[in-house]
Design a protein around this motif. Structure first.
Motif, PDB file in Angstrom:
ATOM      1  N   MET A   1       1.019  -1.264  -0.010  1.00 41.91           N
ATOM      2  CA  MET A   1      -0.045  -0.113  -0.033  1.00 41.91           C
ATOM      3  C   MET A   1       0.704   1.280  -0.132  1.00 41.91           C
ATOM      4  O   MET A   1       2.006   1.213  -0.141  1.00 41.91           O
ATOM      5  CB  MET A   1      -0.894   0.027   1.112  1.00 41.91           C
ATOM      6  CG  MET A   1      -1.744  -1.040   1.494  1.00 41.91           C
ATOM      7  SD  MET A   1      -3.305  -1.228   0.204  1.00 41.91           S
ATOM      8  CE  MET A   1      -3.638  -0.648  -0.867  1.00 41.91           C
ATOM      9  N   ALA A   2       0.229   2.382   0.018  1.00 42.85           N
ATOM     10  CA  ALA A   2       0.962   3.635  -0.309  1.00 42.85           C
ATOM     11  C   ALA A   2       1.622   4.074   1.160  1.00 42.85           C
ATOM     12  O   ALA A   2       0.929   3.839   2.292  1.00 42.85           O
ATOM     13  CB  ALA A   2      -0.083   4.793  -0.646  1.00 42.85           C
ATOM     14  N   THR A   3       2.577   4.967   0.868  1.00 43.52           N
ATOM     15  CA  THR A   3       3.184   5.747   2.265  1.00 43.52           C
ATOM     16  C   THR A   3       2.517   7.185   1.974  1.00 43.52           C
ATOM     17  O   THR A   3       2.710   7.841   0.842  1.00 43.52           O
ATOM     18  CB  THR A   3       4.726   5.479   2.063  1.00 43.52           C
ATOM     19  OG1 THR A   3       5.014   4.197   2.604  1.00 43.52           O
ATOM     20  CG2 THR A   3       5.111   6.464   3.354  1.00 43.52           C
ATOM     21  N   ILE A   4       1.906   7.658   3.038  1.00 41.81           N
ATOM     22  CA  ILE A   4       1.145   8.996   3.089  1.00 41.81           C
ATOM     23  C   ILE A   4       1.549   9.719   4.227  1.00 41.81           C
ATOM     24  O   ILE A   4       1.529   9.383   5.473  1.00 41.81           O
ATOM     25  CB  ILE A   4      -0.355   8.587   3.099  1.00 41.81           C
ATOM     26  CG1 ILE A   4      -1.119   7.742   1.995  1.00 41.81           C
ATOM     27  CG2 ILE A   4      -1.070  10.049   3.053  1.00 41.81           C
ATOM     28  CD1 ILE A   4      -2.302   7.270   2.060  1.00 41.81           C
ATOM     29  N   LEU A   5       1.720  10.824   3.875  1.00 43.12           N
ATOM     30  CA  LEU A   5       2.241  11.955   4.937  1.00 43.12           C
ATOM     31  C   LEU A   5       1.256  12.898   5.092  1.00 43.12           C
ATOM     32  O   LEU A   5       0.829  13.331   4.277  1.00 43.12           O
ATOM     33  CB  LEU A   5       3.626  12.849   4.437  1.00 43.12           C
ATOM     34  CG  LEU A   5       3.779  13.946   5.385  1.00 43.12           C
ATOM     35  CD1 LEU A   5       4.414  13.357   6.871  1.00 43.12           C
ATOM     36  CD2 LEU A   5       4.996  14.575   4.761  1.00 43.12           C
ATOM     37  N   LEU A   6       0.744  13.079   6.338  1.00 40.06           N
ATOM     38  CA  LEU A   6      -0.199  13.887   6.750  1.00 40.06           C
ATOM     39  C   LEU A   6       0.478  15.186   7.721  1.00 40.06           C
ATOM     40  O   LEU A   6       1.133  14.942   8.513  1.00 40.06           O
ATOM     41  CB  LEU A   6      -0.998  13.181   7.925  1.00 40.06           C
ATOM     42  CG  LEU A   6      -1.686  11.831   7.361  1.00 40.06           C
ATOM     43  CD1 LEU A   6      -2.638  11.079   8.588  1.00 40.06           C
ATOM     44  CD2 LEU A   6      -2.651  11.951   6.334  1.00 40.06           C
TER      45      LEU A   6
END
Length: 121
Positions: A1-6
């Protein structure tokens, strides 16, 4: 899955986003402002960045400009998630290189639709 930065100065918003995204298997990274977000951008390979506009220090627009001018994650899709709704602000983000725009409050369904589009799913 994706690596997402918030990137959002509101812990409540980051927690809500994390609770929405983690069950899908995404790896979630967090930053409490633009400067901290820029440090993560420099250190991690990202698939997507979600950020707010109104943050102390380095705001969302400044963060987008810094990312697009840099070398690490320069092409990462960036979704702006903000209470700002002015056409001028949307135009400024488009010109800076933001990939998408969503107004707060958001629904998990709208967020998932936007993510699928930005991640090419």
């Amino acid at each position: 899955m994706a690596t997402i930065l918030l990137v959002d100065d509101s812990a409540a918003i980051r927690n809500m986003l994390k609770a929405t995204l983690e069950p899908s298997g995404h790896r979630i990274l967090e930053a409490s402002g633009g400067r901290a977000g820029l440090e993560v951008v420099r250190q991690e390979a990202l698939d997507l960045l979600i950020c707010d506009q109104n943050m102390p220090g380095l705001d969302g627009l400044g963060l987008v400009k810094a990312i697009r001018a840099g070398s690490n994650n320069r092409d990462v899709p960036i979704l702006i998630l903000t209470t700002e709704t002015s056409d001028e602000m949307k135009s400024a983000f488009r010109a800076a290189g933001a990939s998408g725009w969503m107004s707060k409050p958001f629904t998990p369904e709208r967020l998932e639709t936007a993510l699928n589009k930005l991640l090419g799913n």
